[in-house]
Design a protein around this motif. Sequence first.
Motif, PDB file in Angstrom:
ATOM      1  N   MET A  34      -0.213  18.626  22.276  1.00 48.65           N
ATOM      2  CA  MET A  34       0.657  18.299  23.393  1.00 48.65           C
ATOM      3  C   MET A  34       0.369  19.302  24.513  1.00 48.65           C
ATOM      4  N   SER A  35       0.077  18.805  25.682  1.00 47.15           N
ATOM      5  CA  SER A  35      -0.200  19.680  26.823  1.00 47.15           C
ATOM      6  C   SER A  35       1.099  20.335  27.300  1.00 47.15           C
ATOM      7  N   GLU A  36       0.966  21.351  28.138  1.00 48.41           N
ATOM      8  CA  GLU A  36       2.147  22.013  28.695  1.00 48.41           C
ATOM      9  C   GLU A  36       2.988  21.023  29.510  1.00 48.41           C
ATOM     10  N   GLU A  37       2.321  20.167  30.261  1.00 51.81           N
ATOM     11  CA  GLU A  37       3.032  19.175  31.068  1.00 51.81           C
ATOM     12  C   GLU A  37       3.790  18.188  30.188  1.00 51.81           C
ATOM     13  N   GLN A  38       3.158  17.723  29.116  1.00 49.52           N
ATOM     14  CA  GLN A  38       3.818  16.808  28.178  1.00 49.52           C
ATOM     15  C   GLN A  38       4.990  17.502  27.490  1.00 49.52           C
ATOM     16  N   PHE A  39       4.787  18.765  27.122  1.00 48.07           N
ATOM     17  CA  PHE A  39       5.856  19.517  26.476  1.00 48.07           C
ATOM     18  C   PHE A  39       7.056  19.663  27.405  1.00 48.07           C
ATOM     19  N   SER A  40       6.799  20.011  28.666  1.00 49.65           N
ATOM     20  CA  SER A  40       7.889  20.151  29.634  1.00 49.65           C
ATOM     21  C   SER A  40       8.643  18.838  29.806  1.00 49.65           C
ATOM     22  N   ALA A  41       7.921  17.741  29.900  1.00 49.30           N
ATOM     23  CA  ALA A  41       8.567  16.432  30.037  1.00 49.30           C
ATOM     24  C   ALA A  41       9.408  16.118  28.808  1.00 49.30           C
ATOM     25  N   HIS A  42       8.894  16.441  27.641  1.00 52.86           N
ATOM     26  CA  HIS A  42       9.613  16.202  26.383  1.00 52.86           C
ATOM     27  C   HIS A  42      10.919  17.003  26.338  1.00 52.86           C
ATOM     28  N   VAL A  43      10.828  18.279  26.725  1.00 53.77           N
ATOM     29  CA  VAL A  43      12.010  19.143  26.735  1.00 53.77           C
ATOM     30  C   VAL A  43      13.056  18.610  27.712  1.00 53.77           C
ATOM     31  N   LEU A  44      12.610  18.187  28.885  1.00 54.69           N
ATOM     32  CA  LEU A  44      13.555  17.653  29.863  1.00 54.69           C
ATOM     33  C   LEU A  44      14.225  16.371  29.364  1.00 54.69           C
ATOM     34  N   GLN A  45      13.490  15.547  28.621  1.00 52.93           N
ATOM     35  CA  GLN A  45      14.084  14.339  28.033  1.00 52.93           C
ATOM     36  C   GLN A  45      15.165  14.703  27.021  1.00 52.93           C
ATOM     37  N   ILE A  46      14.899  15.706  26.209  1.00 50.63           N
ATOM     38  CA  ILE A  46      15.888  16.146  25.219  1.00 50.63           C
ATOM     39  C   ILE A  46      17.124  16.704  25.920  1.00 50.63           C
ATOM     40  N   LEU A  47      16.908  17.550  26.922  1.00 53.30           N
ATOM     41  CA  LEU A  47      18.043  18.095  27.655  1.00 53.30           C
ATOM     42  C   LEU A  47      18.850  16.997  28.324  1.00 53.30           C
ATOM     43  N   ASP A  48      18.179  16.021  28.907  1.00 53.02           N
ATOM     44  CA  ASP A  48      18.874  14.915  29.550  1.00 53.02           C
ATOM     45  C   ASP A  48      19.700  14.127  28.538  1.00 53.02           C
TER      46      ASP A  48
END
Length: 67
Positions: free
Chosen positions: A1-15
């Motif tokens: 998982m790239s850093e960009e994909q990881f950041s998007a994943h984290v933001l989805q979880i937070l949302d």
Amino acid sequence: MSEEQFSAHVLQILDRELGADGVARFLRVRSSEGTDFTRDRHKWQKGLTVREIMADIEKHRGTRQAG
């Protein structure tokens, strides 16, 4: 998982967990604190031996491969 994909994943979880207002609040708090990764790493690794750190890395590698 790239850093960009990881950041998007984290933001989805937070949302999902906090909603849009919660995500915005979290991002405001994090950006106002600044981030000192070296200080933070020293805090969570305080008192750990290299052997304990390596065992934790291996545990996570095994979990990731099994998942």
